[in-house]
Structures are given as structure tokens and as C-alpha cells.
Design a protein around this motif. Structure first.
Motif, mmCIF file in Angstrom:
data_model
loop_
_atom_site.group_PDB
_atom_site.id
_atom_site.type_symbol
_atom_site.label_atom_id
_atom_site.label_comp_id
_atom_site.label_asym_id
_atom_site.label_seq_id
_atom_site.Cartn_x
_atom_site.Cartn_y
_atom_site.Cartn_z
ATOM 1 N N ALA A 137 -38.196 53.975 -10.726
ATOM 2 C CA ALA A 137 -36.885 53.747 -11.093
ATOM 3 C C ALA A 137 -36.419 55.568 -11.343
ATOM 4 O O ALA A 137 -36.985 56.303 -12.150
ATOM 5 C CB ALA A 137 -36.944 53.480 -12.744
ATOM 6 N N TYR A 138 -34.937 55.169 -10.669
ATOM 7 C CA TYR A 138 -34.110 56.346 -11.193
ATOM 8 C C TYR A 138 -33.153 55.919 -11.935
ATOM 9 O O TYR A 138 -32.195 55.343 -11.416
ATOM 10 C CB TYR A 138 -33.378 56.925 -9.877
ATOM 11 N N CYS A 139 -32.894 56.428 -13.506
ATOM 12 C CA CYS A 139 -31.916 56.249 -14.348
ATOM 13 C C CYS A 139 -31.472 57.831 -14.617
ATOM 14 O O CYS A 139 -31.634 58.545 -14.142
ATOM 15 C CB CYS A 139 -33.041 56.446 -15.748
ATOM 16 N N GLU A 140 -29.635 57.125 -14.652
ATOM 17 C CA GLU A 140 -29.115 58.341 -15.266
ATOM 18 C C GLU A 140 -28.358 57.742 -16.284
ATOM 19 O O GLU A 140 -27.424 56.526 -17.187
ATOM 20 C CB GLU A 140 -27.825 58.033 -14.500
ATOM 21 N N PRO A 141 -28.996 57.866 -17.601
ATOM 22 C CA PRO A 141 -28.389 57.603 -18.850
ATOM 23 C C PRO A 141 -27.396 57.181 -19.447
ATOM 24 O O PRO A 141 -26.853 56.747 -20.007
ATOM 25 C CB PRO A 141 -29.072 58.460 -20.084
ATOM 26 N N ASP A 142 -26.308 58.669 -18.791
ATOM 27 C CA ASP A 142 -24.947 58.375 -19.656
ATOM 28 C C ASP A 142 -23.910 57.508 -18.922
ATOM 29 O O ASP A 142 -23.555 57.098 -19.866
ATOM 30 C CB ASP A 142 -24.949 60.021 -18.750
ATOM 31 N N ARG A 143 -24.585 56.685 -17.750
ATOM 32 C CA ARG A 143 -24.166 55.646 -17.200
ATOM 33 C C ARG A 143 -24.899 54.345 -17.835
ATOM 34 O O ARG A 143 -24.139 52.836 -17.565
ATOM 35 C CB ARG A 143 -23.741 55.539 -16.022
ATOM 36 N N ARG A 144 -25.677 54.237 -17.837
ATOM 37 C CA ARG A 144 -26.763 53.896 -18.207
ATOM 38 C C ARG A 144 -27.133 52.614 -16.971
ATOM 39 O O ARG A 144 -26.998 51.691 -16.935
ATOM 40 C CB ARG A 144 -26.184 52.541 -19.028
ATOM 41 N N THR A 145 -27.541 53.296 -16.239
ATOM 42 C CA THR A 145 -27.955 52.749 -14.645
ATOM 43 C C THR A 145 -29.055 52.721 -14.502
ATOM 44 O O THR A 145 -29.798 53.960 -14.273
ATOM 45 C CB THR A 145 -26.666 53.093 -13.331
ATOM 46 N N ILE A 146 -29.858 51.674 -13.746
ATOM 47 C CA ILE A 146 -31.316 52.539 -13.022
ATOM 48 C C ILE A 146 -31.007 51.650 -12.020
ATOM 49 O O ILE A 146 -30.655 50.589 -11.444
ATOM 50 C CB ILE A 146 -32.268 51.497 -14.252
ATOM 51 N N VAL A 147 -31.653 52.198 -11.028
ATOM 52 C CA VAL A 147 -32.238 51.982 -9.920
ATOM 53 C C VAL A 147 -33.330 51.825 -9.134
ATOM 54 O O VAL A 147 -34.040 53.266 -9.359
ATOM 55 C CB VAL A 147 -31.192 53.275 -8.572
ATOM 56 N N LEU A 148 -34.371 50.915 -8.477
ATOM 57 C CA LEU A 148 -35.785 51.140 -8.585
ATOM 58 C C LEU A 148 -35.975 49.881 -7.621
ATOM 59 O O LEU A 148 -35.117 49.304 -7.020
ATOM 60 C CB LEU A 148 -36.221 50.478 -10.254
ATOM 61 N N ALA A 149 -37.241 50.839 -7.098
ATOM 62 C CA ALA A 149 -37.647 49.842 -6.288
ATOM 63 C C ALA A 149 -39.114 50.025 -6.458
ATOM 64 O O ALA A 149 -39.800 50.870 -7.381
ATOM 65 C CB ALA A 149 -37.345 50.745 -4.847
ATOM 66 N N PRO A 166 -36.108 47.625 -0.099
ATOM 67 C CA PRO A 166 -34.958 47.288 -0.675
ATOM 68 C C PRO A 166 -34.534 47.833 -1.794
ATOM 69 O O PRO A 166 -35.837 47.237 -2.339
ATOM 70 C CB PRO A 166 -33.957 46.334 -0.182
ATOM 71 N N SER A 167 -34.031 48.350 -2.376
ATOM 72 C CA SER A 167 -34.346 49.036 -3.970
ATOM 73 C C SER A 167 -33.281 47.782 -4.425
ATOM 74 O O SER A 167 -32.364 46.983 -4.321
ATOM 75 C CB SER A 167 -33.079 50.142 -3.959
ATOM 76 N N VAL A 168 -32.960 47.569 -6.046
ATOM 77 C CA VAL A 168 -31.802 47.640 -6.675
ATOM 78 C C VAL A 168 -31.100 47.849 -8.203
ATOM 79 O O VAL A 168 -32.038 49.109 -8.897
ATOM 80 C CB VAL A 168 -32.889 45.837 -7.214
ATOM 81 N N GLU A 169 -30.375 47.639 -8.377
ATOM 82 C CA GLU A 169 -29.729 48.373 -9.376
ATOM 83 C C GLU A 169 -29.474 47.319 -10.310
ATOM 84 O O GLU A 169 -29.099 46.232 -10.561
ATOM 85 C CB GLU A 169 -28.541 49.481 -8.696
ATOM 86 N N PHE A 170 -29.633 47.610 -11.295
ATOM 87 C CA PHE A 170 -29.391 46.898 -12.605
ATOM 88 C C PHE A 170 -29.028 47.839 -13.807
ATOM 89 O O PHE A 170 -28.884 49.109 -13.871
ATOM 90 C CB PHE A 170 -30.155 46.101 -13.048
ATOM 91 N N THR A 171 -27.531 47.422 -15.191
ATOM 92 C CA THR A 171 -27.346 48.195 -15.777
ATOM 93 C C THR A 171 -27.464 47.415 -17.348
ATOM 94 O O THR A 171 -27.231 46.756 -17.885
ATOM 95 C CB THR A 171 -25.889 48.724 -15.789
ATOM 96 N N PRO A 172 -28.553 48.294 -17.739
ATOM 97 C CA PRO A 172 -29.181 47.447 -19.483
ATOM 98 C C PRO A 172 -27.733 48.161 -20.710
ATOM 99 O O PRO A 172 -26.674 49.106 -20.540
ATOM 100 C CB PRO A 172 -29.975 48.846 -19.654
ATOM 101 N N ARG A 173 -27.803 47.188 -21.433
ATOM 102 C CA ARG A 173 -26.557 47.343 -22.201
ATOM 103 C C ARG A 173 -26.858 48.134 -23.533
ATOM 104 O O ARG A 173 -28.166 48.600 -23.654
ATOM 105 C CB ARG A 173 -26.219 45.651 -22.620
ATOM 106 N N PRO A 174 -25.457 48.724 -24.442
ATOM 107 C CA PRO A 174 -25.959 49.694 -25.070
ATOM 108 C C PRO A 174 -27.124 48.931 -26.127
ATOM 109 O O PRO A 174 -26.956 47.899 -26.939
ATOM 110 C CB PRO A 174 -24.790 50.143 -26.018
ATOM 111 N N GLY A 175 -28.209 49.516 -26.583
ATOM 112 C CA GLY A 175 -29.085 48.837 -27.540
ATOM 113 C C GLY A 175 -30.082 48.278 -27.109
ATOM 114 O O GLY A 175 -31.431 48.136 -27.935
ATOM 115 N N GLU A 176 -29.932 48.191 -25.016
ATOM 116 C CA GLU A 176 -31.338 47.172 -25.372
ATOM 117 C C GLU A 176 -32.358 48.390 -24.599
ATOM 118 O O GLU A 176 -32.951 49.870 -24.615
ATOM 119 C CB GLU A 176 -30.660 46.991 -24.103
ATOM 120 N N THR A 177 -33.613 47.329 -24.382
ATOM 121 C CA THR A 177 -35.042 48.171 -24.400
ATOM 122 C C THR A 177 -35.317 48.137 -23.162
ATOM 123 O O THR A 177 -35.904 46.749 -22.558
ATOM 124 C CB THR A 177 -35.909 48.028 -25.218
ATOM 125 N N VAL A 178 -35.901 48.374 -21.790
ATOM 126 C CA VAL A 178 -36.233 48.402 -20.635
ATOM 127 C C VAL A 178 -37.719 48.725 -20.650
ATOM 128 O O VAL A 178 -38.131 49.447 -21.654
ATOM 129 C CB VAL A 178 -36.013 49.307 -19.998
#
Length: 461
Positions: free
Chosen positions: A331-343, A378-390
Motif C-alpha cells: 500500500a502506498y499511503c499519503e497521510p496528509d491527504r489520507r489516501t491509500i493505493v494498494l494492490a 489492478p490497484s484500488v484506492e480508498f480514503t480512511p476517515r480521521p481517527g480510523e485504523t487500517v
């Protein structure tokens, strides 16, 4: 038909009658003793761990010598450990009281220290009335309520002069020999085991020492493999603004190839990875180390594209481990944008949990690494909400439940959804709660599964 004579022969003068009843009693006693030894050794042979074997030895010895309490000290003479003290009918506090007696004043302590003339069992039929014993021995005995003891050394038969030599079996593996420990059984009243009881417990102890030596070497090998596995995993997790990380690992007896990783990337990005290599033992650990090292290199070069990272990892696996299979998720994460792209490559989907939702991340279906001639999904992208744990986890977490696949996923989902609100601020506390809830108390599933488990938790602010 055998004809029966009607005439009675006169008794022969001067020839004593055969002691039939005595011989029958002796034979019956020998058969009973052999049956008892067979049952006890069979039970001991059925133990597969060092702790269970020590407990079985202590219980069986107490039955043989007619005692109700006792203790067993495991202290191999080669100094490599492990060293343990277990009790039968004695609490930890009572064991502590017994350990306050000077070692040189106890029969088992003299044996463990390798003092001269200490290789035979020692009976103390009247501890309180023996003025030759150390006063501390009588004081502890009076306090704990025992009046006699019988100490049995535990040693293999191939020891050298100092009792620390080693032998090599037919398989070519070194096995510990010499002094392993000692068992002491305690009587509530002044007593001493019979000669027959001493003989039986001596025979049993010789067999038990050989069994303990095998289990001891097995536990040492497992500890060495586990230490190597820990060295192959990250010693610390990176600190990236906007995300907090925690990892947990539960190693099985075979120490498989479950692993995780987290590495900082340019522009305050974060790469998270988790995977599992099929098999167990040194081969699985070597494959795990190569895959983790390869993934770190590919993540630095092309971390923004998880599909490319796993494709390169697939090529590495086919070149270095052509007969192995592995699952992985990156998973490639950008914490400032709270985005995760994973495969993922045949790996279980992550689980995102928070106060308002707990759900599995929908990932694309893909085969494990090494199963196809060319891997790509293919990869997928999702955005965790503030305070959520993956939560990223390995398949061993599901298999250890002993449930079917669907029930195991449901159990994991319920555990994550039931995390108390006070614990959700800490990703480590979330991971600990999930492990405690999903896994049985003994750490194995109802099916006896003992696979490795790895969990990587990332909480986004």
C-alpha cells in the motif's frame, strides 16, 4: 479327552512343595509394574513440548513414589538453557520459599552444581528429625508442611566426566547429554519409598531424561529460528506526520514466513507491506528475507505504483524461489491527504475500523506470487476517515480461529467493531484487542492450527 485317574499317589518324602503362590504374586507384581511403566512412558512420549513433558514427568513420578507434592528443576549443565522450575501442589510463593534454602544444603542443588558423589537418588525420610540437615531446610519444611523428600536426578546416559558432553545421533544432529535437572517429591509425613518404587522411578527417569533431551534441542532450535525471524523484521516503525503505526507478530511452533514492513518514502509518503511465504523453518525465513529486501528496493524506485512493485516482486520470487509461493500486499499511503493505493497478490483484504464504520476494503481478486507465469492485478484506492485504523494482517489470523473462512472473517469483523472507544486512539491497543478476541486463550485454533500471525495497524489522524 484326558482320563482322570481314580488313584491318589502317595506324597514324596523329603522334597519341598513348590512355592506357587509366592511365584504367582511376584509375577503379578512384575506384570503390574511393567504395565504401569508402559502407560506412563506412553503418556510421556505423547508430549510434544518441553513444558508439557516436565509436568507429565513430575506427576508420573509422584504416582510412582507415592507422594502428593513435588518440584522439578530444569537446569541443563551446558549452560545454554532454558532453565525452569515447576511445582506440583506448590504455589509460586511456596516454590520461592524452597528456593531460599542454600543449594549446597539440598540434594537436588548439589546434583545441579555437579558436586562429587551426587549422581544417585537421595531420600530424606525425616527432615524435621534429622539434625544433620541445614536448619533452613527444616524451617522451610515445617513452614510448608512436608516431612520427607525423595530427590531423583535427571541425566542422560552419554555424559562425559563432567556431565556436559554431547552426542550425535544417527541423524547427525547434536543432542544435549549429561545433567538436565532434578525432581524432588515431598511427603506430608515421615516416609521413604520402597525399594521397588525407587527402581521404577529410576527406570522412568532414565527414559524421561532422553525424551527431555530431544525436546530441549527442539526448543533451542525453535528459539534460534524465532530470533532470526525477529531480526529479519523491522526493529522500529517509522514516524510519519498524520499516521501512527503499530505491529504485532505471533510466531507458531514452526516459525513460518509471515512478515510486515513500513518504510518512509519521499514527500512524507509511506509504504506499508505485509505478506506470507509458504512453508516453515529456515527455508521460509530465507525466502521471507529476500522478498522483504526486494520489496523495499522496488518501493523506493516505484512506490507510487503498487502494481509495478508486486510485479517486480513476482519476478524476484520466480528467479530466487522457483518452487515457492507467497502472498503479499503493498500500500502506498499519503497521510496528509489520507489516501491509500494498494494492490494485493492472493492476500487477505485490509480491514478499516473506526467509531462509525468497520468494513473490509474491497480489493481485486488476484493469485499469489509464484502461481502464475505473469502476475498483474489492478490497484484500488480508498480514503480512511480521521481517527480510523487500517488493519493489515496475514492469513494465519483467520486459520488460527479454527472456523470456516466466512466465519473467521465474521469473527475478525466483530472483534474490530467491538474495540472500546478508549482504545481506538492507539493502533497498538486496537491490534492487541483484535488478537485477544479473535485468537483462543491458548493461541491455537480449535483445529490445532498454529500458523504465524502478523498484524500491521495504521491509525490516520
Amino acid at each position: 479327552m484326558v482320563p482322570v485317574s481314580t488313584h491318589t499317589a502317595a506324597p514324596t518324602e523329603g522334597i519341598p512343595s513348590a512355592p506357587g503362590a509366592f511365584i504367582q504374586d511376584r509375577l503379578a507384581g512384575w506384570v503390574s509394574d511393567l504395565t504401569t511403566l508402559h502407560e506412563l512412558t506412553e503418556r510421556l512420549a505423547g508430549t510434544s513440548t518441553l513444558d508439557s513433558a516436565l509436568h507429565e514427568l513430575l506427576v508420573a513420578g509422584a504416582a510412582l513414589v507415592g507422594a502428593a507434592r513435588g518440584l522439578l528443576v530444569l537446569e541443563p549443565a551446558d549452560g545454554r538453557g532454558p532453565s525452569r522450575t515447576i511445582g506440583l501442589g506448590l504455589s509460586h510463593a511456596e516454590l520461592g520459599h524452597i528456593e531460599t534454602v542454600p543449594r549446597s544444603a539440598t540434594a537436588y542443588g548439589r546434583f545441579l552444581d555437579g558436586l562429587p558423589d551426587t549422581g544417585a537418588p537421595v531420600a530424606s525420610p525425616d527432615i524435621l528429625g534429622d539434625p544433620g540437615l541445614d536448619p533452613r531446610c527444616r524451617e522451610v519444611a515445617a513452614r510448608l508442611g512436608y516431612a520427607a523428600s525423595y530427590a531423583q536426578p535427571l541425566a542422560t546416559g552419554a555424559a562425559g566426566p563432567a556431565g556436559t558432553a554431547g552426542t550425535t545421533g544417527p541423524e547427525g544432529t547434536a543432542r544435549a547429554t549429561g545433567r538436565l535437572g532434578a525432581a524432588v517429591w515431598l511427603y506430608d509425613e515421615p516416609a521413604e519409598p520402597l525399594e521397588r518404587q525407587c527402581h521404577l522411578v529410576g527406570v522412568y527417569a532414565r527414559y524421561a531424561a532422553e525424551h527431555l533431551a530431544r525436546l530441549l534441542e527442539l526448543e533451542r532450535a525453535r528459539a534460534d529460528v524465532a530470533a532470526v525471524a525477529e531480526e529479519l523484521l523491522p526493529s522500529r516503525l517509522p514516524r510519519i506526520p498524520g499516521v501512527r503505526l503499530a505491529a504485532r507478530r505471533r510466531a507458531g511452533p514452526g516459525t513460518g514466513g509471515d512478515w510486515y514492513d513500513a518504510l518512509p518514502l519521499p514527500d512524507d509518503a509511506l509504504g506499508l507491506a505485509i505478506g506470507s511465504v509458504g512453508g516453515s523453518g529456515p527455508a521460509a525465513l530465507a525466502a521471507m528475507g529476500r522478498l522483504r529486501a526486494g520489496l523495499r528496493a522496488y518501493a523506493v524506485m516505484e512506490g507510487e505504483d503498487p502494481v509495478a512493485v508486486l510485479s517486480d516482486l513476482e519476478l524476484l520470487l520466480r528467479m530466487t524461489e522457483p518452487s515457492a509461493a507467497a502472498t503479499a500486499l503493498y500500500a502506498y499511503c499519503e497521510p496528509d491527504r489520507r489516501t491509500i493505493v494498494l494492490a494485493g497478490a492472493g492476500h487477505t483484504p485490509p480491514l478499516v475500523t473506526g467509531e462509525r464504520r468497520t468494513e473490509f476494503v474491497e480489493t481485486t481478486l488476484s493469485a499469489p506470487l509464484g502461481m502464475l507465469s505473469c502476475w498483474e492485478a489492478p490497484s484500488v484506492e480508498f480514503t480512511p476517515r480521521p481517527g480510523e485504523t487500517v488493519l493489515f494482517y496475514t492469513d494465519g489470523l483467520l486459520r488460527r480461529t479454527g472456523d470456516t473462512r466466512d466465519r473467521a472473517f465474521a469473527r475478525l469483523h466483530a472483534a474490530a467493531a467491538g474495540v472500546p472507544k478508549v482504545l481506538r486512539q492507539d493502533p497498538g491497543a486496537v491490534a492487541d484487542h483484535v488478537l485477544r478476541t479473535v485468537l483462543p486463550a491458548d493461541g491455537t485454533g480449535r483445529s490445532g492450527a498454529t500458523e504465524d500471525v502478523a498484524v500491521l495497524a495504521a491509525r490516520f489522524d
